[in-house]
Design a protein around this motif. Structure first.
Motif, PDB file in Angstrom:
ATOM      1  N   ASN A  66       0.802  -1.223   0.000  1.00  0.00           N
ATOM      2  CA  ASN A  66       0.000   0.000   0.000  1.00  0.00           C
ATOM      3  C   ASN A  66       0.833   1.269   0.000  1.00  0.00           C
ATOM      4  O   ASN A  66       0.298   2.369  -0.035  1.00  0.00           O
TER       5      ASN A  66
ATOM      6  N   VAL B 162      -4.840   6.174  -5.689  1.00  0.00           N
ATOM      7  CA  VAL B 162      -4.459   4.769  -5.765  1.00  0.00           C
ATOM      8  C   VAL B 162      -3.706   4.543  -7.076  1.00  0.00           C
ATOM      9  O   VAL B 162      -3.854   5.304  -8.035  1.00  0.00           O
TER      10      VAL B 162
ATOM     11  N   ALA C 223      -8.737   8.397  -5.726  1.00  0.00           N
ATOM     12  CA  ALA C 223      -9.666   7.441  -5.126  1.00  0.00           C
ATOM     13  C   ALA C 223     -11.060   8.057  -5.136  1.00  0.00           C
ATOM     14  O   ALA C 223     -11.222   9.282  -5.058  1.00  0.00           O
TER      15      ALA C 223
ATOM     16  N   VAL D  44      -6.269  -2.257  -8.392  1.00  0.00           N
ATOM     17  CA  VAL D  44      -5.447  -1.464  -7.480  1.00  0.00           C
ATOM     18  C   VAL D  44      -4.208  -2.267  -7.095  1.00  0.00           C
ATOM     19  O   VAL D  44      -4.308  -3.406  -6.632  1.00  0.00           O
TER      20      VAL D  44
ATOM     21  N   PRO E 143     -10.632   3.038  -6.772  1.00  0.00           N
ATOM     22  CA  PRO E 143     -10.337   4.004  -7.840  1.00  0.00           C
ATOM     23  C   PRO E 143     -11.616   4.608  -8.395  1.00  0.00           C
ATOM     24  O   PRO E 143     -12.701   4.015  -8.294  1.00  0.00           O
TER      25      PRO E 143
ATOM     26  N   GLY F  95      -1.848   1.828  -2.677  1.00  0.00           N
ATOM     27  CA  GLY F  95      -2.740   2.855  -2.164  1.00  0.00           C
ATOM     28  C   GLY F  95      -3.962   2.255  -1.512  1.00  0.00           C
ATOM     29  O   GLY F  95      -4.200   1.042  -1.580  1.00  0.00           O
ATOM     30  N   THR F  96      -4.735   3.110  -0.861  1.00  0.00           N
ATOM     31  CA  THR F  96      -5.919   2.676  -0.133  1.00  0.00           C
ATOM     32  C   THR F  96      -7.154   3.361  -0.685  1.00  0.00           C
ATOM     33  O   THR F  96      -7.171   4.577  -0.849  1.00  0.00           O
TER      34      THR F  96
END
Length: 210
Positions: free
Chosen positions: A3, A65, A51, A73, A80, A76-77
């Motif tokens: 992440n 993301v 995001a 994905v 999208p 990232g968190t």
């Protein structure tokens, strides 16, 4: 899945976040509207994109993301943007380095008003020379208008067909939705947003004043 973004990706995300907050202040991406992306790797393709569901007036570098060419994905968190498929279409088909999407009042009004003509022709303005490759105010810029859809796969297919038909356009409009433009870099795409939003406002004010 990792992440964490590499440091240079965080810098790029910050530049996109700065664009978002600037566009919010100018009334082009109110609330959670709009989405922004840039290519961070070519092989394999990696796209950094906003995001979904974040207020663009408070956008931060953590609200992005990284996705692959199948919209999955990989860093990232968050989820999208639903319109990631459109960004990927522009990247693949035109070689765009960055794609920026705004939801301004003028793009919304004009995309509805000109939908029957399939697009808007703009010519005679010095500001056209701010678009990549344009050297004269006599240039005729065609902005195709696509009917909006919640089916992103179908919409991406229509976008691709439109780009095949008009390969030299700098932007497209989604009816009742907003403007998509792009550039070789974030800086160029941002300039295109500013130029096109100016031209749409001038066109709109002229048309609706008569």
């Amino acid at each position: 899945m990792n992440n964490e973004f590499p440091n240079n990706y965080s810098d790029v995300a910050q530049r996109l976040a700065d664009c978002g907050r600037n566009f919010y202040q100018r009334g082009w991406v109110l609330g959670t509207s709009g989405n922004f992306s840039t290519v961070v790797e070519q092989e394999p393709l990696r796209l950094l994109i906003t995001a979904s569901g974040n207020d663009k007036g408070q956008l931060t570098s953590n609200q992005f993301v990284q996705v692959d060419d199948a919209c999955r994905v990989v860093a990232g968190t968050g989820k999208p943007s639903d319109e990631t498929q459109l960004h990927l279409t522009l990247v693949r088909q035109l070689g765009a380095g960055s794609v920026l999407h705004t939801h301004s009042v003028w793009s919304t009004l004009l995309s509805n008003a000109h939908a029957g003509q399939g697009g808007i022709k703009i010519s005679g303005y010095e500001m056209l020379k701010g678009l990549a490759g344009v050297r004269t105010h006599e240039h005729e810029e065609w902005l195709p208008i696509l009917e909006n859809s919640q089916n992103m796969i179908e919409l991406a297919e229509r976008l691709s067909a439109t780009l095949d038909q008009h390969p030299n356009v700098h932007a497209v409009l989604l009816r009742g939705h907003g403007l998509y433009t792009w550039g070789a870099s974030i800086q160029e795409a941002k300039r295109h947003v500013e130029i096109l939003e100016f031209l749409l406002e001038v066109t709109g004010r002229t048309q609706f004043a008569n």
